[in-house]
Design a protein around this motif. Sequence first.
Motif, PDB file in Angstrom:
ATOM      1  N   GLY A 258       0.825  -1.197   0.000  1.00  9.58           N
ATOM      2  CA  GLY A 258       0.000   0.000   0.000  1.00  9.58           C
ATOM      3  C   GLY A 258       0.863   1.252   0.000  1.00  9.58           C
ATOM      4  N   MET A 259       0.238   2.373  -0.206  1.00  8.97           N
ATOM      5  CA  MET A 259       0.972   3.626  -0.297  1.00  8.97           C
ATOM      6  C   MET A 259       1.704   3.953   0.999  1.00  8.97           C
ATOM      7  SD  MET A 259       2.023   5.967  -2.212  1.00  8.97           S
ATOM      8  CE  MET A 259       1.003   5.591  -3.648  1.00  8.97           C
ATOM      9  N   ALA A 260       1.110   3.622   2.147  1.00  9.84           N
ATOM     10  CA  ALA A 260       1.746   3.947   3.421  1.00  9.84           C
ATOM     11  C   ALA A 260       3.076   3.209   3.567  1.00  9.84           C
ATOM     12  CB  ALA A 260       0.812   3.602   4.580  1.00  9.84           C
ATOM     13  N   LYS A 261       3.105   1.927   3.208  1.00 14.38           N
ATOM     14  CA  LYS A 261       4.345   1.162   3.306  1.00 14.38           C
ATOM     15  C   LYS A 261       5.372   1.655   2.292  1.00 14.38           C
ATOM     16  CE  LYS A 261       3.550  -2.057   6.503  1.00 14.38           C
ATOM     17  NZ  LYS A 261       4.313  -2.122   7.772  1.00 14.38           N
ATOM     18  N   GLN A 262       4.938   2.013   1.107  1.00 15.70           N
ATOM     19  CA  GLN A 262       5.871   2.549   0.110  1.00 15.70           C
ATOM     20  C   GLN A 262       6.530   3.829   0.620  1.00 15.70           C
ATOM     21  OE1 GLN A 262       4.409   2.796  -3.969  1.00 15.70           O
ATOM     22  NE2 GLN A 262       2.830   1.275  -3.519  1.00 15.70           N
ATOM     23  N   THR A 263       5.713   4.693   1.181  1.00 17.32           N
ATOM     24  CA  THR A 263       6.235   5.949   1.713  1.00 17.32           C
ATOM     25  C   THR A 263       7.192   5.699   2.864  1.00 17.32           C
ATOM     26  OG1 THR A 263       4.186   7.085   1.073  1.00 17.32           O
ATOM     27  CG2 THR A 263       5.573   8.160   2.725  1.00 17.32           C
ATOM     28  N   ARG A 264       6.850   4.730   3.698  1.00 20.36           N
ATOM     29  CA  ARG A 264       7.697   4.395   4.844  1.00 20.36           C
ATOM     30  C   ARG A 264       9.051   3.872   4.395  1.00 20.36           C
ATOM     31  NH1 ARG A 264       9.578   5.235   9.717  1.00 20.36           N
ATOM     32  NH2 ARG A 264       9.794   3.408  11.040  1.00 20.36           N
ATOM     33  N   LEU A 265       9.065   3.000   3.419  1.00 24.29           N
ATOM     34  CA  LEU A 265      10.329   2.452   2.916  1.00 24.29           C
ATOM     35  C   LEU A 265      11.205   3.548   2.322  1.00 24.29           C
ATOM     36  CD1 LEU A 265       9.041  -0.858   1.361  1.00 24.29           C
ATOM     37  CD2 LEU A 265      10.931  -0.706   2.981  1.00 24.29           C
ATOM     38  N   LYS A 266      10.608   4.446   1.592  1.00 22.84           N
ATOM     39  CA  LYS A 266      11.396   5.522   0.993  1.00 22.84           C
ATOM     40  C   LYS A 266      11.961   6.448   2.074  1.00 22.84           C
ATOM     41  CE  LYS A 266       8.898   5.419  -3.400  1.00 22.84           C
ATOM     42  NZ  LYS A 266       7.917   6.110  -4.278  1.00 22.84           N
ATOM     43  N   ALA A 267      11.170   6.714   3.106  1.00 20.89           N
ATOM     44  CA  ALA A 267      11.659   7.553   4.202  1.00 20.89           C
ATOM     45  C   ALA A 267      12.813   6.865   4.935  1.00 20.89           C
ATOM     46  CB  ALA A 267      10.524   7.858   5.172  1.00 20.89           C
ATOM     47  N   LEU A 268      12.706   5.558   5.149  1.00 20.45           N
ATOM     48  CA  LEU A 268      13.783   4.818   5.806  1.00 20.45           C
ATOM     49  C   LEU A 268      15.034   4.770   4.945  1.00 20.45           C
ATOM     50  CD1 LEU A 268      11.713   1.875   7.326  1.00 20.45           C
ATOM     51  CD2 LEU A 268      12.959   3.618   8.625  1.00 20.45           C
ATOM     52  N   ALA A 269      14.863   4.676   3.646  1.00 20.85           N
ATOM     53  CA  ALA A 269      16.021   4.703   2.746  1.00 20.85           C
ATOM     54  C   ALA A 269      16.752   6.033   2.842  1.00 20.85           C
ATOM     55  CB  ALA A 269      15.581   4.438   1.307  1.00 20.85           C
ATOM     56  N   MET A 270      15.989   7.128   2.959  1.00 24.88           N
ATOM     57  CA  MET A 270      16.610   8.435   3.128  1.00 24.88           C
ATOM     58  C   MET A 270      17.280   8.565   4.496  1.00 24.88           C
ATOM     59  SD  MET A 270      16.316  10.026   0.299  1.00 24.88           S
ATOM     60  CE  MET A 270      16.583   8.402  -0.430  1.00 24.88           C
ATOM     61  N   ARG A 271      16.661   7.954   5.523  1.00 25.43           N
ATOM     62  CA  ARG A 271      17.297   7.958   6.837  1.00 25.43           C
ATOM     63  C   ARG A 271      18.637   7.226   6.774  1.00 25.43           C
ATOM     64  NH1 ARG A 271      14.627   4.878  11.893  1.00 25.43           N
ATOM     65  NH2 ARG A 271      12.946   6.375  11.512  1.00 25.43           N
ATOM     66  N   ALA A 272      18.652   6.100   6.082  1.00 23.06           N
ATOM     67  CA  ALA A 272      19.904   5.358   5.935  1.00 23.06           C
ATOM     68  C   ALA A 272      20.963   6.219   5.257  1.00 23.06           C
ATOM     69  CB  ALA A 272      19.674   4.075   5.152  1.00 23.06           C
ATOM     70  N   ALA A 273      20.562   7.003   4.274  1.00 19.57           N
ATOM     71  CA  ALA A 273      21.500   7.889   3.596  1.00 19.57           C
ATOM     72  C   ALA A 273      22.072   8.923   4.557  1.00 19.57           C
ATOM     73  CB  ALA A 273      20.823   8.567   2.407  1.00 19.57           C
ATOM     74  N   GLN A 274      21.199   9.490   5.412  1.00 21.86           N
ATOM     75  CA  GLN A 274      21.685  10.466   6.394  1.00 21.86           C
ATOM     76  C   GLN A 274      22.596   9.801   7.418  1.00 21.86           C
ATOM     77  OE1 GLN A 274      18.649  12.873   8.295  1.00 21.86           O
ATOM     78  NE2 GLN A 274      20.108  13.706   9.791  1.00 21.86           N
ATOM     79  N   HIS A 275      22.231   8.587   7.844  1.00 20.86           N
ATOM     80  CA  HIS A 275      23.071   7.843   8.789  1.00 20.86           C
ATOM     81  C   HIS A 275      24.461   7.642   8.200  1.00 20.86           C
ATOM     82  CE1 HIS A 275      23.883   4.851  11.988  1.00 20.86           C
ATOM     83  NE2 HIS A 275      24.537   4.198  11.040  1.00 20.86           N
ATOM     84  N   LEU A 276      24.539   7.260   6.945  1.00 16.88           N
ATOM     85  CA  LEU A 276      25.837   7.080   6.292  1.00 16.88           C
ATOM     86  C   LEU A 276      26.599   8.402   6.240  1.00 16.88           C
ATOM     87  CD1 LEU A 276      24.842   4.754   3.299  1.00 16.88           C
ATOM     88  CD2 LEU A 276      25.890   4.092   5.478  1.00 16.88           C
ATOM     89  N   ALA A 277      25.883   9.498   5.998  1.00 17.05           N
ATOM     90  CA  ALA A 277      26.541  10.808   5.932  1.00 17.05           C
ATOM     91  C   ALA A 277      27.125  11.200   7.283  1.00 17.05           C
ATOM     92  CB  ALA A 277      25.543  11.864   5.458  1.00 17.05           C
ATOM     93  N   GLU A 278      26.528  10.703   8.380  1.00 18.80           N
ATOM     94  CA  GLU A 278      27.013  11.029   9.726  1.00 18.80           C
ATOM     95  C   GLU A 278      28.027  10.018  10.244  1.00 18.80           C
ATOM     96  OE1 GLU A 278      23.556  11.349  12.193  1.00 18.80           O
ATOM     97  OE2 GLU A 278      22.708  13.021  11.059  1.00 18.80           O
ATOM     98  N   TRP A 279      28.334   9.014   9.455  1.00 19.76           N
ATOM     99  CA  TRP A 279      29.254   7.950   9.865  1.00 19.76           C
ATOM    100  C   TRP A 279      30.645   8.270   9.327  1.00 19.76           C
ATOM    101  CZ3 TRP A 279      28.692   2.239   7.760  1.00 19.76           C
ATOM    102  CH2 TRP A 279      29.653   1.423   8.363  1.00 19.76           C
ATOM    103  N   ASN A 280      31.511   8.717  10.210  1.00 22.67           N
ATOM    104  CA  ASN A 280      32.875   9.074   9.832  1.00 22.67           C
ATOM    105  C   ASN A 280      33.854   8.420  10.804  1.00 22.67           C
ATOM    106  OD1 ASN A 280      32.476  11.237   7.628  1.00 22.67           O
ATOM    107  ND2 ASN A 280      31.163  11.970   9.279  1.00 22.67           N
ATOM    108  N   VAL A 281      34.946   7.892  10.275  1.00 24.24           N
ATOM    109  CA  VAL A 281      35.939   7.195  11.092  1.00 24.24           C
ATOM    110  C   VAL A 281      37.332   7.696  10.728  1.00 24.24           C
ATOM    111  CG1 VAL A 281      34.482   5.146  11.296  1.00 24.24           C
ATOM    112  CG2 VAL A 281      36.170   5.279   9.451  1.00 24.24           C
ATOM    113  N   PRO A 282      38.293   7.574  11.635  1.00 22.90           N
ATOM    114  CA  PRO A 282      39.657   8.042  11.347  1.00 22.90           C
ATOM    115  C   PRO A 282      40.395   7.204  10.308  1.00 22.90           C
ATOM    116  CG  PRO A 282      39.271   7.864  13.720  1.00 22.90           C
ATOM    117  CD  PRO A 282      38.131   7.180  13.049  1.00 22.90           C
TER     118      PRO A 282
END
Length: 529
Positions: A258-282
């Motif tokens: 359904g549309m709600a699950k599609q929207t949720r998956l896309k939002a989580l994919a964007m969250r994953a992108a932000q998480h990766l952007a905040e993941w920095n190591v020496p």
Amino acid sequence: MRLSRMGAMFPTRLSFLRTLIRRLAAEKVTVSRPVWDMCKDGFGHAVYSLRLGSHTYSLIAVSTDLPSEMRTDRVIATAWDSAYVLYDGVPDADEITRIRAAAPKQEASRFTERDLILSRANKSVRLFAHVVAALRAGRQPDAAMVRDVGYLMRTTAVYGNGKFGIADRALIDTRPGLEGPFAAEMLTVWLIRHFTHDLVEHVGQGVLDASLKRHLGIGNSTGLGMAPFLVTHPVLLNNWMQARETALARVRAIETLGMAKQTRLKALAMRAAQHLAEWNVPDPLHQSRINTLREDWNAVCETFDFTGRRPLDGAINSVKSHSADVQELTAALMIEPFGEIVDGLAACMADPAFGHGPMPRDTDALRRAIERNFTWALAPDYDDPACCGQFWYVSEAKQEPRLGHRFKESGADLETPLDIGRRIKSLYRDLPVNTVATSDFLQSHPDHALAVARVQMAGQFPYAEIRDNLIASSCLPIDMLRCKLSFFGASKFDPKSDRWTRITLCQGAPLAVDLAQECDDWWLPVFAP
């Protein structure tokens, strides 16, 4: 079950921390602090108590004044900023006195079966001092610094299951809430996180913003001591992996979204992108890997199409040509929004019966089983120095697993039997031409008992083996660490070598005050001040 793929795994909603927090929330657990005996500089002790599954548990936290020259995350350390015991019940004054004396000594002391978990931690000195200074100045700490560090303390061990006299797991493994793998350890870590928040507020004489608290998890330094567990507990490893693969199979079989699950998956994919952007190591090599994953993930997100028939199966198939990092992140994403068909699998991840499969009745059956399930073990030439260049052993000084260089260091005569592939091939070579009963074969070849036991399990437990040569010079233990830590719920892996890493636990996790409301949305947390 290859190391390269295991070393690319991400936490999922089946990770042990997520499962524990859901249980705490379902029971609307409250945390009390009956004891707080701290000087103005934050040295003293505290007790936190909660009731879970009709049992009461308490964390006794002991904070000490540690000289800077003694602060180290290495296993050779003998002193730490803080030490902890998860206690079975509510400790009286005598028990608190005992634990206050014993906990800071860690391995140098002995404990009782009322002590369920033993741990210790060191401060992130720079962030802790900064937060204290900010609170004393009447302001909140620098948000970017909180985001980049992510924890006030990091544990260097969380011991369970009878070590140093603490309770054996059998004492608690059927208790509601603690029956899952490492549940008691995860509960300890979650409570330690609360203590770090309280401690910094006490010393800083101020109150941290709740959003900053949620982002402040618990760091952890983990080394080789954790890696052999996956080899010595093959049925547990199988059950963890099978639960995850079953979860993937279930979501891939979903016909339409359904549309709600599609929207949720896309939002989580964007969250994953932000998480990766905040993941920095020496480490530049690992940071390069993160950078590549960021770029690939951003491109992949644009292609995900959750319409049509079996959209999740299509999404997973669409990344087959990408790196293991992208594939594993996609798998974790696909599981995340479907708790209603996935969460029940967490009940299948323990090994209460210490399972094993049927014994092959004769050597012909053994041979067929090896050829069916262990082709990966038969392939290497274990006489080649490159294929046997490392050996596992246990340090006499610290009673912890270590990895040596076979042709550069002594000690190979004390090798720990983690060379499963080599043992299977040796067994295969020694099988007689004429068929004999397996019991008769073992009577004349008792050195093959371990290999036969692994063959025995393979048919019933397909994910029981790491299908790689664990003594090859090319073996990277960090891959084993990341696999296990992902099941704990760890994120932001920060490798310091191929043998130890720092991670963050409980980042984004609910606080105790959050448990009365819906609070299970913290997969791959991002900074939201």
